[in-house]
Write a protein that holds these residues in place. Structure first.
Motif, PDB file in Angstrom:
ATOM      1  N   CYS A  66     -22.687 -42.102 -23.041  1.00  0.00           N
ATOM      2  CA  CYS A  66     -22.984 -43.454 -23.510  1.00  0.00           C
ATOM      3  C   CYS A  66     -21.789 -44.396 -23.310  1.00  0.00           C
ATOM      4  N   ASP A  67     -22.129 -45.685 -23.223  1.00  0.00           N
ATOM      5  CA  ASP A  67     -21.114 -46.742 -23.227  1.00  0.00           C
ATOM      6  C   ASP A  67     -20.930 -47.278 -24.641  1.00  0.00           C
ATOM      7  N   ALA A  68     -22.008 -47.185 -25.426  1.00  0.00           N
ATOM      8  CA  ALA A  68     -22.003 -47.728 -26.787  1.00  0.00           C
ATOM      9  C   ALA A  68     -22.777 -46.794 -27.707  1.00  0.00           C
ATOM     10  N   LEU A  69     -22.230 -46.590 -28.887  1.00  0.00           N
ATOM     11  CA  LEU A  69     -22.853 -45.747 -29.902  1.00  0.00           C
ATOM     12  C   LEU A  69     -23.185 -46.609 -31.104  1.00  0.00           C
ATOM     13  N   PHE A  70     -24.447 -46.545 -31.536  1.00  0.00           N
ATOM     14  CA  PHE A  70     -24.883 -47.240 -32.740  1.00  0.00           C
ATOM     15  C   PHE A  70     -25.383 -46.188 -33.715  1.00  0.00           C
ATOM     16  N   ILE A  71     -24.810 -46.184 -34.906  1.00  0.00           N
ATOM     17  CA  ILE A  71     -25.196 -45.220 -35.935  1.00  0.00           C
ATOM     18  C   ILE A  71     -25.848 -45.962 -37.088  1.00  0.00           C
ATOM     19  N   ALA A  72     -27.043 -45.530 -37.434  1.00  0.00           N
ATOM     20  CA  ALA A  72     -27.746 -46.047 -38.606  1.00  0.00           C
ATOM     21  C   ALA A  72     -27.812 -44.910 -39.624  1.00  0.00           C
ATOM     22  N   THR A  73     -27.314 -45.183 -40.822  1.00  0.00           N
ATOM     23  CA  THR A  73     -27.227 -44.112 -41.815  1.00  0.00           C
ATOM     24  C   THR A  73     -27.435 -44.639 -43.228  1.00  0.00           C
ATOM     25  N   PRO A  74     -28.019 -43.821 -44.077  1.00  0.00           N
ATOM     26  CA  PRO A  74     -28.010 -44.144 -45.506  1.00  0.00           C
ATOM     27  C   PRO A  74     -26.698 -43.635 -46.117  1.00  0.00           C
ATOM     28  N   THR A  75     -26.434 -44.024 -47.328  1.00  0.00           N
ATOM     29  CA  THR A  75     -25.304 -43.447 -48.043  1.00  0.00           C
ATOM     30  C   THR A  75     -25.813 -42.288 -48.893  1.00  0.00           C
ATOM     31  N   TYR A  76     -25.025 -41.240 -48.934  1.00  0.00           N
ATOM     32  CA  TYR A  76     -25.289 -40.093 -49.791  1.00  0.00           C
ATOM     33  C   TYR A  76     -24.026 -39.890 -50.618  1.00  0.00           C
ATOM     34  N   TRP A  77     -24.106 -40.205 -51.860  1.00  0.00           N
ATOM     35  CA  TRP A  77     -22.996 -40.051 -52.785  1.00  0.00           C
ATOM     36  C   TRP A  77     -21.706 -40.674 -52.232  1.00  0.00           C
ATOM     37  N   PHE A  78     -21.801 -41.964 -51.880  1.00  0.00           N
ATOM     38  CA  PHE A  78     -20.682 -42.774 -51.390  1.00  0.00           C
ATOM     39  C   PHE A  78     -20.115 -42.300 -50.053  1.00  0.00           C
ATOM     40  N   ASN A  79     -20.937 -41.642 -49.260  1.00  0.00           N
ATOM     41  CA  ASN A  79     -20.456 -41.117 -47.988  1.00  0.00           C
ATOM     42  C   ASN A  79     -21.623 -40.966 -47.032  1.00  0.00           C
ATOM     43  N   VAL A  80     -21.370 -40.313 -45.889  1.00  0.00           N
ATOM     44  CA  VAL A  80     -22.422 -40.083 -44.908  1.00  0.00           C
ATOM     45  C   VAL A  80     -23.184 -38.815 -45.260  1.00  0.00           C
ATOM     46  N   PRO A  81     -24.428 -38.701 -44.806  1.00  0.00           N
ATOM     47  CA  PRO A  81     -25.156 -37.447 -44.992  1.00  0.00           C
ATOM     48  C   PRO A  81     -24.465 -36.305 -44.245  1.00  0.00           C
ATOM     49  N   ALA A  82     -24.620 -35.098 -44.740  1.00  0.00           N
ATOM     50  CA  ALA A  82     -23.991 -33.929 -44.120  1.00  0.00           C
ATOM     51  C   ALA A  82     -24.412 -33.772 -42.664  1.00  0.00           C
ATOM     52  N   ILE A  83     -25.626 -34.146 -42.331  1.00  0.00           N
ATOM     53  CA  ILE A  83     -26.102 -33.994 -40.959  1.00  0.00           C
ATOM     54  C   ILE A  83     -25.326 -34.900 -40.002  1.00  0.00           C
ATOM     55  N   LEU A  84     -24.890 -36.052 -40.475  1.00  0.00           N
ATOM     56  CA  LEU A  84     -24.079 -36.946 -39.648  1.00  0.00           C
ATOM     57  C   LEU A  84     -22.662 -36.394 -39.498  1.00  0.00           C
ATOM     58  N   LYS A  85     -22.141 -35.810 -40.538  1.00  0.00           N
ATOM     59  CA  LYS A  85     -20.833 -35.144 -40.467  1.00  0.00           C
ATOM     60  C   LYS A  85     -20.903 -33.991 -39.463  1.00  0.00           C
ATOM     61  N   ALA A  86     -22.015 -33.274 -39.446  1.00  0.00           N
ATOM     62  CA  ALA A  86     -22.184 -32.188 -38.472  1.00  0.00           C
ATOM     63  C   ALA A  86     -22.168 -32.730 -37.045  1.00  0.00           C
TER      64      ALA A  86
END
Length: 170
Positions: A66-86
């Motif tokens: 990719c040339d550009a990355l766009f991430i759409a995420t909810p917050t889970y306990w003031f952070n990113v979901p574990a799946i995004l961390k993975a």
């Protein structure tokens, strides 16, 4: 211009999915768009050891292409979901491959219970290490209230700003 769009929410009809739709529709005017829903094909969770296999996973290859990355995420306990961390841990396994060229980054956070600033540090710092640079006005949040509806216009303009930064022109 190749845009990679990640949806880190399991809810395909919620606020995060609306971010993905708004960005995708705008980005399709400027290039190729690949949307990946992390919950449909979850990335591997790290076991603490980094393996540097010559066969790239789908996430690694898409992030490298990719040339550009766009991430759409909810917050889970003031952070990113574990799946995004993975996802971050999986692409970090090929970190030296990212150093060949810079890429741009945009983030949209659905945070009806707050925590949008925790997401910023969890994503921007590690991705910057991998040569992703946050595009101007590239961090957007919406708390599910009308006062945050400015986010939709900013998301619609983000793909064009990304393209300008990368230096690709029609």
């Amino acid at each position: 211009m190749k845009y990679l769009v990640l949806n880190a929410s399991p809810n395909q009809d919620g606020g995060t999915a609306k971010f993905v739709k708004a960005f995708r529709e705008a980005a399709e005017k400027h290039g190729e768009v690949r949307v990946m829903n992390l919950h449909e094909n979850p990335p591997r969770f790290s076991k603490g050891a980094t393996t540097r296999d010559s066969n790239f996973t789908e996430y690694q290859q898409e992030a490298l292409d990719c040339d550009a990355l766009f991430i759409a995420t909810p917050t889970y306990w003031f952070n990113v979901p574990a799946i995004l961390k993975a996802f971050l841990e999986e692409i970090d396994e090929v970190d030296e491959k990212f150093y060949t060229r810079p890429r741009v980054l945009g983030i949209a956070v659905y945070a009806p219970q707050g925590g949008e600033l925790g997401v910023a540090s969890a994503l921007v710092f590690p991705l910057n290490h991998l040569k992703f640079a946050l595009v101007e006005e590239g961090y957007i949040f919406h708390r599910g209230i009308a006062v945050d509806d400015w986010a939709w216009e900013d998301i619609a303009r983000m793909p064009e700003r990304m393209k300008r930064v990368v230096g690709l022109h029609d």
